[in-house]
Design a protein around this motif. Structure first.
Motif, PDB file in Angstrom:
ATOM      1  N   THR A   9      72.843 -10.002 -54.388  1.00 40.72           N
ATOM      2  CA  THR A   9      73.639  -8.805 -53.898  1.00 40.72           C
ATOM      3  C   THR A   9      74.905  -8.948 -54.644  1.00 40.72           C
ATOM      4  OG1 THR A   9      72.858  -9.058 -51.817  1.00 40.72           O
ATOM      5  CG2 THR A   9      74.828  -7.654 -51.892  1.00 40.72           C
ATOM      6  N   CYS A  10      75.241  -7.600 -55.652  1.00 36.66           N
ATOM      7  CA  CYS A  10      76.622  -7.679 -56.085  1.00 36.66           C
ATOM      8  C   CYS A  10      77.626  -7.654 -55.148  1.00 36.66           C
ATOM      9  CB  CYS A  10      76.354  -6.347 -57.227  1.00 36.66           C
ATOM     10  SG  CYS A  10      78.006  -6.191 -58.113  1.00 36.66           S
ATOM     11  N   PHE A  17      69.008  -6.628 -55.445  1.00 40.09           N
ATOM     12  CA  PHE A  17      67.725  -6.733 -56.294  1.00 40.09           C
ATOM     13  C   PHE A  17      66.891  -7.915 -55.755  1.00 40.09           C
ATOM     14  CE2 PHE A  17      71.622  -5.798 -59.031  1.00 40.09           C
ATOM     15  CZ  PHE A  17      71.021  -4.694 -59.818  1.00 40.09           C
ATOM     16  N   VAL A  18      65.596  -7.917 -55.768  1.00 38.50           N
ATOM     17  CA  VAL A  18      64.768  -8.747 -55.315  1.00 38.50           C
ATOM     18  C   VAL A  18      63.917  -9.406 -56.666  1.00 38.50           C
ATOM     19  CG1 VAL A  18      62.919  -9.394 -53.730  1.00 38.50           C
ATOM     20  CG2 VAL A  18      64.660  -8.005 -52.985  1.00 38.50           C
ATOM     21  N   LEU A  19      64.346 -10.684 -56.874  1.00 41.43           N
ATOM     22  CA  LEU A  19      63.633 -11.418 -57.953  1.00 41.43           C
ATOM     23  C   LEU A  19      62.698 -12.650 -57.830  1.00 41.43           C
ATOM     24  CD1 LEU A  19      66.580 -10.966 -60.310  1.00 41.43           C
ATOM     25  CD2 LEU A  19      64.723  -9.703 -60.275  1.00 41.43           C
ATOM     26  N   ARG A  20      61.943 -13.030 -58.445  1.00 39.64           N
ATOM     27  CA  ARG A  20      61.362 -14.280 -58.619  1.00 39.64           C
ATOM     28  C   ARG A  20      62.059 -15.453 -59.465  1.00 39.64           C
ATOM     29  NH1 ARG A  20      55.462 -12.305 -59.618  1.00 39.64           N
ATOM     30  NH2 ARG A  20      56.599 -11.519 -61.538  1.00 39.64           N
ATOM     31  N   GLY A  21      62.157 -16.427 -58.832  1.00 42.10           N
ATOM     32  CA  GLY A  21      62.973 -17.527 -59.466  1.00 42.10           C
ATOM     33  C   GLY A  21      62.361 -18.878 -59.318  1.00 42.10           C
ATOM     34  N   THR A  22      62.962 -19.962 -59.949  1.00 42.73           N
ATOM     35  CA  THR A  22      62.574 -21.140 -59.827  1.00 42.73           C
ATOM     36  C   THR A  22      63.632 -21.956 -59.212  1.00 42.73           C
ATOM     37  OG1 THR A  22      63.296 -21.817 -61.917  1.00 42.73           O
ATOM     38  CG2 THR A  22      61.096 -21.140 -61.714  1.00 42.73           C
ATOM     39  N   ILE A  28      68.960 -22.621 -58.019  1.00 42.24           N
ATOM     40  CA  ILE A  28      68.098 -21.347 -58.305  1.00 42.24           C
ATOM     41  C   ILE A  28      68.070 -20.820 -59.760  1.00 42.24           C
ATOM     42  CG2 ILE A  28      67.206 -19.231 -57.371  1.00 42.24           C
ATOM     43  CD1 ILE A  28      67.784 -20.296 -54.626  1.00 42.24           C
ATOM     44  N   GLN A  29      67.065 -20.650 -60.440  1.00 42.27           N
ATOM     45  CA  GLN A  29      67.338 -19.998 -61.697  1.00 42.27           C
ATOM     46  C   GLN A  29      66.689 -18.775 -61.736  1.00 42.27           C
ATOM     47  OE1 GLN A  29      69.091 -21.135 -64.351  1.00 42.27           O
ATOM     48  NE2 GLN A  29      70.092 -22.803 -63.108  1.00 42.27           N
ATOM     49  N   THR A  30      66.945 -17.647 -62.083  1.00 44.46           N
ATOM     50  CA  THR A  30      66.338 -16.409 -62.017  1.00 44.46           C
ATOM     51  C   THR A  30      66.525 -15.496 -63.620  1.00 44.46           C
ATOM     52  OG1 THR A  30      68.185 -15.009 -61.359  1.00 44.46           O
ATOM     53  CG2 THR A  30      66.936 -15.849 -59.574  1.00 44.46           C
ATOM     54  N   GLY A  31      67.531 -16.036 -64.204  1.00 42.38           N
ATOM     55  CA  GLY A  31      67.702 -15.323 -65.520  1.00 42.38           C
ATOM     56  C   GLY A  31      68.453 -14.040 -65.365  1.00 42.38           C
ATOM     57  N   PHE A  32      68.976 -13.964 -63.995  1.00 45.44           N
ATOM     58  CA  PHE A  32      69.793 -12.697 -64.061  1.00 45.44           C
ATOM     59  C   PHE A  32      71.223 -12.826 -64.458  1.00 45.44           C
ATOM     60  CE2 PHE A  32      72.402  -9.894 -61.275  1.00 45.44           C
ATOM     61  CZ  PHE A  32      71.565  -8.605 -60.929  1.00 45.44           C
ATOM     62  N   LYS A  33      71.706 -12.028 -65.171  1.00 50.62           N
ATOM     63  CA  LYS A  33      72.960 -12.135 -65.802  1.00 50.62           C
ATOM     64  C   LYS A  33      74.256 -11.587 -65.168  1.00 50.62           C
ATOM     65  CE  LYS A  33      71.372 -15.557 -68.499  1.00 50.62           C
ATOM     66  NZ  LYS A  33      71.520 -16.804 -68.106  1.00 50.62           N
ATOM     67  N   GLN A  34      73.809 -10.106 -65.090  1.00 56.69           N
ATOM     68  CA  GLN A  34      74.843  -9.303 -64.650  1.00 56.69           C
ATOM     69  C   GLN A  34      74.443  -8.007 -63.745  1.00 56.69           C
ATOM     70  OE1 GLN A  34      76.989  -8.299 -68.216  1.00 56.69           O
ATOM     71  NE2 GLN A  34      76.215  -6.176 -68.317  1.00 56.69           N
ATOM     72  N   CYS A  35      74.878  -7.376 -63.121  1.00 52.62           N
ATOM     73  CA  CYS A  35      74.690  -6.323 -62.205  1.00 52.62           C
ATOM     74  C   CYS A  35      74.688  -5.068 -63.188  1.00 52.62           C
ATOM     75  CB  CYS A  35      75.633  -5.771 -61.085  1.00 52.62           C
ATOM     76  SG  CYS A  35      75.278  -4.626 -60.247  1.00 52.62           S
ATOM     77  N   VAL A  36      74.112  -3.730 -62.863  1.00 51.63           N
ATOM     78  CA  VAL A  36      74.188  -2.521 -63.712  1.00 51.63           C
ATOM     79  C   VAL A  36      75.615  -1.927 -63.799  1.00 51.63           C
ATOM     80  CG1 VAL A  36      71.759  -2.040 -63.178  1.00 51.63           C
ATOM     81  CG2 VAL A  36      73.542  -1.352 -61.602  1.00 51.63           C
ATOM     82  N   PHE A  42      78.004 -12.223 -57.800  1.00 52.01           N
ATOM     83  CA  PHE A  42      76.755 -12.003 -57.069  1.00 52.01           C
ATOM     84  C   PHE A  42      76.613 -13.106 -56.024  1.00 52.01           C
ATOM     85  CE2 PHE A  42      74.285 -13.669 -60.265  1.00 52.01           C
ATOM     86  CZ  PHE A  42      74.558 -12.827 -61.293  1.00 52.01           C
ATOM     87  N   LEU A  43      75.946 -12.581 -55.029  1.00 50.79           N
ATOM     88  CA  LEU A  43      75.626 -13.693 -54.135  1.00 50.79           C
ATOM     89  C   LEU A  43      73.890 -13.879 -54.240  1.00 50.79           C
ATOM     90  CD1 LEU A  43      76.009 -15.227 -51.415  1.00 50.79           C
ATOM     91  CD2 LEU A  43      75.674 -13.087 -50.018  1.00 50.79           C
ATOM     92  N   ILE A  44      73.628 -15.051 -54.048  1.00 47.04           N
ATOM     93  CA  ILE A  44      72.164 -15.432 -54.476  1.00 47.04           C
ATOM     94  C   ILE A  44      71.630 -16.085 -53.027  1.00 47.04           C
ATOM     95  CG2 ILE A  44      70.266 -16.533 -55.672  1.00 47.04           C
ATOM     96  CD1 ILE A  44      72.330 -16.406 -58.121  1.00 47.04           C
ATOM     97  N   GLU A  45      70.605 -15.392 -52.518  1.00 44.95           N
ATOM     98  CA  GLU A  45      69.908 -15.787 -51.506  1.00 44.95           C
ATOM     99  C   GLU A  45      68.330 -16.337 -51.585  1.00 44.95           C
ATOM    100  OE1 GLU A  45      71.206 -13.716 -47.721  1.00 44.95           O
ATOM    101  OE2 GLU A  45      72.009 -12.345 -48.915  1.00 44.95           O
TER     102      GLU A  45
END
Length: 50
Positions: A9-10, A17-22, A28-36, A42-45
């Motif tokens: 959540t930005c 956004f809902v993503l898969r990560g490890t 947690i690693q997702t590769g997500f760098k920045q919001c649109v 951002f908050l990662i849950e």
């Protein structure tokens, strides 16, 4: 290394956004760098394991 489903959540615009990560060693690693909206705060849950 465990695959997890992640909700991002930005903190600026509220876009979600809902993503898969490890998850490894508690991080947690997702590769997500920045919001649109070009913000990088951002908050990662973790949602559930895949």
């Amino acid at each position: 290394m465990v695959r997890v489903k992640v909700k991002i959540t930005c903190k600026s615009c509220g876009e979600r956004f809902v993503l898969r990560g490890t998850k490894e060693r508690g991080q947690i690693q997702t590769g997500f760098k920045q919001c649109v909206c070009d913000h990088v705060h951002f908050l990662i849950e973790e949602m559930e394991a895949l």
